[in-house]
Structures are given as structure tokens and as C-alpha cells.
Design a protein around this motif. Structure first.
Motif, PDB file in Angstrom:
ATOM      1  N   ASN A 118       0.749  -1.180   0.168  1.00 46.38           N
ATOM      2  CA  ASN A 118      -0.085  -0.054  -0.090  1.00 46.38           C
ATOM      3  C   ASN A 118       0.928   1.191   0.076  1.00 46.38           C
ATOM      4  N   GLU A 119       1.910   1.402   0.770  1.00 46.17           N
ATOM      5  CA  GLU A 119       2.899   2.283   0.760  1.00 46.17           C
ATOM      6  C   GLU A 119       3.545   2.581  -0.714  1.00 46.17           C
ATOM      7  N   LYS A 120       3.669   1.539  -1.469  1.00 44.14           N
ATOM      8  CA  LYS A 120       4.364   1.691  -2.685  1.00 44.14           C
ATOM      9  C   LYS A 120       3.283   2.046  -3.666  1.00 44.14           C
ATOM     10  N   LEU A 121       2.142   1.749  -3.468  1.00 44.38           N
ATOM     11  CA  LEU A 121       1.051   2.010  -4.266  1.00 44.38           C
ATOM     12  C   LEU A 121       0.658   3.503  -4.207  1.00 44.38           C
ATOM     13  N   THR A 122       0.814   4.134  -3.020  1.00 38.95           N
ATOM     14  CA  THR A 122       0.485   5.604  -2.588  1.00 38.95           C
ATOM     15  C   THR A 122       1.456   6.182  -3.430  1.00 38.95           C
ATOM     16  N   LYS A 123       2.818   5.769  -3.460  1.00 42.46           N
ATOM     17  CA  LYS A 123       3.827   6.638  -4.168  1.00 42.46           C
ATOM     18  C   LYS A 123       3.599   6.825  -5.471  1.00 42.46           C
ATOM     19  N   VAL A 124       3.198   5.487  -6.120  1.00 42.95           N
ATOM     20  CA  VAL A 124       2.873   5.413  -7.448  1.00 42.95           C
ATOM     21  C   VAL A 124       1.789   6.174  -7.840  1.00 42.95           C
ATOM     22  N   LYS A 125       0.610   6.440  -6.899  1.00 40.21           N
ATOM     23  CA  LYS A 125      -0.327   7.247  -7.153  1.00 40.21           C
ATOM     24  C   LYS A 125      -0.043   8.855  -7.290  1.00 40.21           C
ATOM     25  N   SER A 126       0.761   9.156  -6.313  1.00 44.61           N
ATOM     26  CA  SER A 126       1.074  10.583  -6.100  1.00 44.61           C
ATOM     27  C   SER A 126       1.862  11.114  -7.401  1.00 44.61           C
ATOM     28  N   VAL A 127       2.874  10.189  -7.861  1.00 47.05           N
ATOM     29  CA  VAL A 127       3.495  10.149  -9.226  1.00 47.05           C
ATOM     30  C   VAL A 127       2.568  10.707 -10.344  1.00 47.05           C
ATOM     31  N   ALA A 128       1.795   9.530 -10.266  1.00 50.63           N
ATOM     32  CA  ALA A 128       0.842   9.500 -11.637  1.00 50.63           C
ATOM     33  C   ALA A 128       0.006  10.625 -11.746  1.00 50.63           C
ATOM     34  N   SER A 129      -0.559  11.041 -10.322  1.00 52.73           N
ATOM     35  CA  SER A 129      -1.297  12.213 -10.245  1.00 52.73           C
ATOM     36  C   SER A 129      -0.610  13.430 -10.749  1.00 52.73           C
ATOM     37  N   LYS A 130       0.599  13.412 -10.815  1.00 56.17           N
ATOM     38  CA  LYS A 130       1.541  14.820 -11.374  1.00 56.17           C
ATOM     39  C   LYS A 130       1.530  14.539 -12.868  1.00 56.17           C
ATOM     40  N   VAL A 131       2.106  13.317 -13.333  1.00 56.49           N
ATOM     41  CA  VAL A 131       2.547  13.098 -14.454  1.00 56.49           C
ATOM     42  C   VAL A 131       1.525  12.965 -15.579  1.00 56.49           C
ATOM     43  N   ILE A 132       0.310  12.199 -15.268  1.00 55.85           N
ATOM     44  CA  ILE A 132      -0.906  12.167 -16.001  1.00 55.85           C
ATOM     45  C   ILE A 132      -1.432  13.316 -16.802  1.00 55.85           C
TER      46      ILE A 132
END
Length: 195
Positions: free
Chosen positions: A134-148
Motif C-alpha cells: 500500500n505504501e508503494k502504491l500510494t507513491k505510484v499514485k502521487s507520481v501518476a497524479s502529477k504525470v498524467i
């Protein structure tokens, strides 16, 4: 005479813009078939398998907590028989956990079993592995929310550029059909000046 040529050139440009009815039907049919194929693929995909693969990829391969003053390394494994079970009464979990005992032997904890320490403390590795995932998924979500959003904006800009380039080509072809090539125009004006 010039007016007649202009009309014929306008008509030729308009006829070029119209799509052949047969080609139009083929294009529409291929689009419909493509949409149906995409829907069929999405329905046929095993969503549980995709989610378990995603979760497994987010988990660390091992954890080493201290249980009752002793370090124990737990490992995660993917259950290869996950999609092959037919009996719905005893479903298999997508992955399980194990640790190495003092002799180096694998002790399987499956999905829901707990490790018991020397003083009787129970440790359930599945909770800790899921928290790390879940911690790793949260990091991926935060990066994706900026990149997408940036990617979407770039795609929109690219599409606008391609549309504008296509429009310019069509407009040049239309102008050429109406007034002739630029080189011909310059030759005519030079020959008129010489006379």
C-alpha cells in the motif's frame, strides 16, 4: 473564361474532399468491429489475476521484523495454482508467505497463518506485506497524479498541431486548385511586367 476555370477548380476540390460511399461504409464497419473486439477483450480478461499480479509486484520480496527479540525473515511467493482451481468452496489465495527455520527449511504460512515467536507472540506477515504494498502504491499514485495531466496536455497539444498541419495542407491544395501554383503566378506577373 477565368470564372469558368475557378468554378471547375472549386468543384474538383469539393469532389476530392468527399469520401467514396463504399469507403465510408468500410471505415464505419471497421470501427464498429474494433470497438466490439475491445469490449470482448475487456470482458474476457481475468480482473482478479490482474489485481493479484499488481499487488504482488508492489510487495517487497522479503521482510525482516524482530519477533520476541529475534530477527525472522519472511518471504512472499506467488501461488502458481491460483487460476486453476474449479472448486469454489476452497478458493486459493494468489500468494502466500514462508520463513526459514533454524535448519534452513521452508516453513509455509500460506496466506492466513501466523508466525509464533519464542515467547508466544503472534506475527501475521500478510498484514505487513500488504501495508508495504500500500505504501508503494500510494507513491505510484502521487507520481501518476502529477504525470498524467502533463501527458494529457501534451497529447492534446500534439493533436491540435497535427490537425492544424493537416488543415494547412488542405487549404494549400484548395488555394492551388483555385488560383494555381505560386510559381505559375510569379511567372505570369514577371511576363506582364516585361511587356
Amino acid at each position: 473564361m477565368e470564372e469558368k476555370e475557378l468554378q471547375t477548380n472549386e468543384q474538383s476540390v469539393k469532389t476530392k474532399k468527399k469520401m467514396n460511399p463504399k469507403k465510408k461504409k468500410i471505415t464505419i464497419a471497421s470501427i464498429v468491429i474494433g470497438i466490439i473486439a475491445i469490449i470482448a477483450i475487456l470482458i474476457g480478461v481475468n480482473h482478479t489475476q490482474i489485481m493479484s499480479d499488481l499487488t504482488y509486484s508492489m510487495m517487497p520480496k522479503s521482510l525482516t521484523p524482530v519477533v520476541d527479540g529475534q530477527e525472522v525473515t519472511f518471504f512472499v511467493y506467488k501461488n502458481r495454482d491460483f487460476n486453476q482451481f474449479k472448486d469454489k468452496k476452497t478458493p486459493l489465495k494468489a500468494f502466500g508467505f514462508y520463513y526459514l527455520d533454524g535448519n534452513g527449511k521452508n516453513i509455509d504460512l500460506s496466506w492466513d497463518k501466523a508466525y509464533t515467536g519464542a515467547n508466544g507472540t503472534k506475527f501475521t506477515p500478510n498484514v505487513w506485506f500488504m501495508m508495504k504494498a500500500n505504501e508503494k502504491l500510494t507513491k505510484v499514485k502521487s507520481v501518476a497524479s502529477k504525470v498524467i495531466p502533463i501527458v494529457v496536455i501534451l497529447v492534446v497539444i500534439l493533436l491540435i498541431y497535427l490537425w492544424f498541419k493537416n488543415w494547412c495542407k488542405r487549404e494549400d491544395a484548395r488555394m492551388e486548385a483555385l488560383y494555381g501554383k505560386k510559381e505559375d503566378k510569379h511567372k505570369n506577373t514577371k511576363s506582364k511586367k516585361k511587356k
